[in-house]
Enzyme design. Structure first.
Site, PDB file in Angstrom:
ATOM      1  N   ASP A  67      -0.493  -0.848   4.280  1.00  0.00           N
ATOM      2  CA  ASP A  67      -0.837  -1.961   3.398  1.00  0.00           C
ATOM      3  C   ASP A  67      -2.289  -1.745   2.990  1.00  0.00           C
ATOM      4  OD1 ASP A  67      -1.735  -4.359   2.322  1.00  0.00           O
ATOM      5  OD2 ASP A  67      -0.545  -5.601   3.683  1.00  0.00           O
ATOM      6  N   ASN A  93      -2.927   3.518  -6.579  1.00  0.00           N
ATOM      7  CA  ASN A  93      -1.965   2.928  -7.511  1.00  0.00           C
ATOM      8  C   ASN A  93      -1.398   1.591  -7.060  1.00  0.00           C
ATOM      9  OD1 ASN A  93       0.572   3.065  -9.421  1.00  0.00           O
ATOM     10  ND2 ASN A  93       1.429   3.118  -7.348  1.00  0.00           N
ATOM     11  N   TYR A 161      -4.828 -11.211 -12.751  1.00  0.00           N
ATOM     12  CA  TYR A 161      -4.499  -9.793 -12.927  1.00  0.00           C
ATOM     13  C   TYR A 161      -5.507  -9.124 -13.869  1.00  0.00           C
ATOM     14  CZ  TYR A 161      -1.541  -5.672 -13.842  1.00  0.00           C
ATOM     15  OH  TYR A 161      -1.041  -4.392 -13.946  1.00  0.00           O
TER      16      TYR A 161
HETATM   17  P1  NDP Z   1       6.090  -1.263  -8.512  1.00  0.00           P
HETATM   18  O1  NDP Z   1       6.212  -2.628  -7.950  1.00  0.00           O
HETATM   19  O2  NDP Z   1       7.282  -0.603  -9.096  1.00  0.00           O
HETATM   20  O3  NDP Z   1       5.431  -0.281  -7.436  1.00  0.00           O
HETATM   21  C1  NDP Z   1       4.257  -0.638  -6.758  1.00  0.00           C
HETATM   22  C2  NDP Z   1       4.410  -0.355  -5.301  1.00  0.00           C
HETATM   23  O4  NDP Z   1       3.173  -0.731  -4.658  1.00  0.00           O
HETATM   24  C3  NDP Z   1       5.519  -1.213  -4.689  1.00  0.00           C
HETATM   25  O5  NDP Z   1       6.324  -0.463  -3.808  1.00  0.00           O
HETATM   26  C4  NDP Z   1       4.732  -2.290  -3.964  1.00  0.00           C
HETATM   27  O6  NDP Z   1       5.387  -2.874  -2.860  1.00  0.00           O
HETATM   28  C5  NDP Z   1       3.521  -1.493  -3.515  1.00  0.00           C
HETATM   29  N1  NDP Z   1       2.466  -2.365  -3.033  1.00  0.00           N
HETATM   30  C6  NDP Z   1       2.136  -3.594  -3.470  1.00  0.00           C
HETATM   31  N2  NDP Z   1       1.155  -4.110  -2.723  1.00  0.00           N
HETATM   32  C7  NDP Z   1       0.863  -3.180  -1.786  1.00  0.00           C
HETATM   33  C8  NDP Z   1      -0.045  -3.125  -0.718  1.00  0.00           C
HETATM   34  N3  NDP Z   1      -0.839  -4.162  -0.424  1.00  0.00           N
HETATM   35  N4  NDP Z   1      -0.094  -2.011   0.043  1.00  0.00           N
HETATM   36  C9  NDP Z   1       0.716  -0.971  -0.215  1.00  0.00           C
HETATM   37  N5  NDP Z   1       1.615  -0.961  -1.204  1.00  0.00           N
HETATM   38  C10 NDP Z   1       1.683  -2.061  -1.983  1.00  0.00           C
HETATM   39  O7  NDP Z   1       4.923  -1.352  -9.642  1.00  0.00           O
HETATM   40  P2  NDP Z   1       4.445  -0.337 -10.756  1.00  0.00           P
HETATM   41  O8  NDP Z   1       4.822   1.037 -10.420  1.00  0.00           O
HETATM   42  O9  NDP Z   1       4.832  -0.894 -12.068  1.00  0.00           O
HETATM   43  O10 NDP Z   1       2.857  -0.543 -10.643  1.00  0.00           O
HETATM   44  C11 NDP Z   1       1.998   0.437 -10.086  1.00  0.00           C
HETATM   45  C12 NDP Z   1       0.589   0.167 -10.590  1.00  0.00           C
HETATM   46  O11 NDP Z   1       0.580   0.209 -12.015  1.00  0.00           O
HETATM   47  C13 NDP Z   1       0.036  -1.203 -10.198  1.00  0.00           C
HETATM   48  O12 NDP Z   1      -1.333  -1.084  -9.844  1.00  0.00           O
HETATM   49  C14 NDP Z   1       0.171  -1.999 -11.479  1.00  0.00           C
HETATM   50  O13 NDP Z   1      -0.749  -3.050 -11.576  1.00  0.00           O
HETATM   51  C15 NDP Z   1      -0.082  -0.916 -12.522  1.00  0.00           C
HETATM   52  N6  NDP Z   1       0.439  -1.260 -13.836  1.00  0.00           N
HETATM   53  C16 NDP Z   1       1.776  -1.527 -14.009  1.00  0.00           C
HETATM   54  C17 NDP Z   1       2.233  -1.906 -15.256  1.00  0.00           C
HETATM   55  C18 NDP Z   1       3.671  -2.254 -15.502  1.00  0.00           C
HETATM   56  O14 NDP Z   1       3.976  -2.797 -16.572  1.00  0.00           O
HETATM   57  N7  NDP Z   1       4.585  -1.973 -14.581  1.00  0.00           N
HETATM   58  C19 NDP Z   1       1.315  -2.008 -16.410  1.00  0.00           C
HETATM   59  C20 NDP Z   1      -0.046  -1.679 -16.113  1.00  0.00           C
HETATM   60  C21 NDP Z   1      -0.459  -1.326 -14.873  1.00  0.00           C
HETATM   61  P3  NDP Z   1       5.956  -4.394  -2.960  1.00  0.00           P
HETATM   62  O15 NDP Z   1       7.242  -4.313  -3.664  1.00  0.00           O
HETATM   63  O16 NDP Z   1       6.083  -4.775  -1.502  1.00  0.00           O
HETATM   64  O17 NDP Z   1       4.955  -5.238  -3.687  1.00  0.00           O
END
Ligand code: NDP
Length: 256
Positions: A67, A93, A161
């Site tokens: 985390d 990420n 955000y």
């Molecule tokens: P997803 O939810 O598909 O993947 C993100 C992963 O990060 C999930 O498995 C999530 O787990 C995990 N995660 C969240 N919080 C934590 C934590 N505290 N520690 C470790 N892992 C964590 O999201 P995306 O792939 O879409 O997003 C990835 C990045 O891209 C993010 O930073 C997001 O803000 C950014 N982004 C995404 C956009 C979009 O439209 N999708 C647009 C612009 C930026 P869990 O499910 O438990 O939360």
């Protein structure tokens, strides 16, 4: 000459939030170019699923339950993988984008959680892995910001955000400036709407979707793989001139 710059053979890449979405796509892209991928995620089931997919491409891929809000655990992970051979590439990420909440109604807990994961977690990761990269005099860090760190994207009501991602952008530039003459590059990709599990949550109503697509010159979202391509470029030596760059991957959204 140019192909060599994308050859990551012998390098190790650590991707937070790498169990799915943009993180997993990035780990796949980096692995395809030869890097050993290590993915970190907080949910063991998501981590396992991602690792299984990744190992089909790169059998020695590793995973760690982590985390990113737990700074001691992030530091311990960086120390562990440093002792095991070192990490050359960090993709910071991990993030969340929900719940969408009007600015005048947001509770302290909602605000704080967003900042804790998206800003603090990103910084803890850059700091922990960056220290080891600085000690070796080499490394490349890619943070994942957002188009929402550049514009306020009013229809979505995401002041928490937007603020967190704008801070990630400036943190990226600040670290890049501090570390530029010590062999460590820090850059950021700032995507528009990407079709992942995250963007499927919250208030992604048909009305919001319609506004979004109408406001996008290309009238489409981008894929996780398209963002992974940008991350791969930034992480590789092909981007050796980029330090502190915020690369918008928004299919034109911020033009209008
Ligand atoms: P997803 O939810 O598909 O993947 C993100 C992963 O990060 C999930 O498995 C999530 O787990 C995990 N995660 C969240 N919080 C934590 C934590 N505290 N520690 C470790 N892992 C964590 O999201 P995306 O792939 O879409 O997003 C990835 C990045 O891209 C993010 O930073 C997001 O803000 C950014 N982004 C995404 C956009 C979009 O439209 N999708 C647009 C612009 C930026 P869990 O499910 O438990 O939360």
């Amino acid at each position: 000459m140019y192909r060599e710059k994308y050859d990551l053979t012998g390098k190790t890449a650590f991707v937070t939030g790498g169990g799915r979405g943009i993180g997993l796509a990035s780990a796949m892209a980096l692995a395809e170019c030869g890097a050993k991928p290590i993915i970190a995620d907080r949910d063991p089931a998501v981590l396992d699923e991602g690792l299984t997919a990744l190992r089909r491409l790169y059998p020695a891929a590793e995973g760690i339950e982590l985390d990113v809000t737990q700074s001691d655990a992030v530091t311990a992970a960086a120390d562990r993988f440093n002792q095991a051979g070192g990490v050359d590439i960090l993709v910071a990420n991990a993030g969340i984008s929900w719940p969408d909440t009007p600015g005048e109604e947001m509770g302290d807990d909602v605000w704080l959680k967003m900042i804790d994961i998206n800003l603090n977690g990103c910084y803890w990761s850059c700091r922990a892995f960056g220290r080891h990269m600085l000690a070796r005099g080499a490394g490349s860090i890619v943070t994942v910001g957002s188009m929402s760190g550049v514009i306020s994207n009013k229809p979505q009501r995401q002041v928490h955000y937007n603020a967190a991602k704008a801070a990630v952008h400036h943190m990226t530039r600040s670290l890049a400036g501090e570390w530029a003459d010590r062999g460590v590059r820090v850059n950021c990709v700032a995507p528009t709407y990407v079709d992942t599990a995250m963007s499927g949550r919250g208030l992604r109503t048909p009305e919001l979707s319609k506004i979004w697509m109408e406001n996008t010159p290309a009238h489409r979202a981008v894929t996780a793989e398209e963002i992974a391509s940008v991350i791969l470029f930034l992480a590789s030596d092909a981007a050796s001139a980029l330090m502190g760059s915020i690369v918008l991957a928004d299919v034109g959204y911020t033009i209008w």
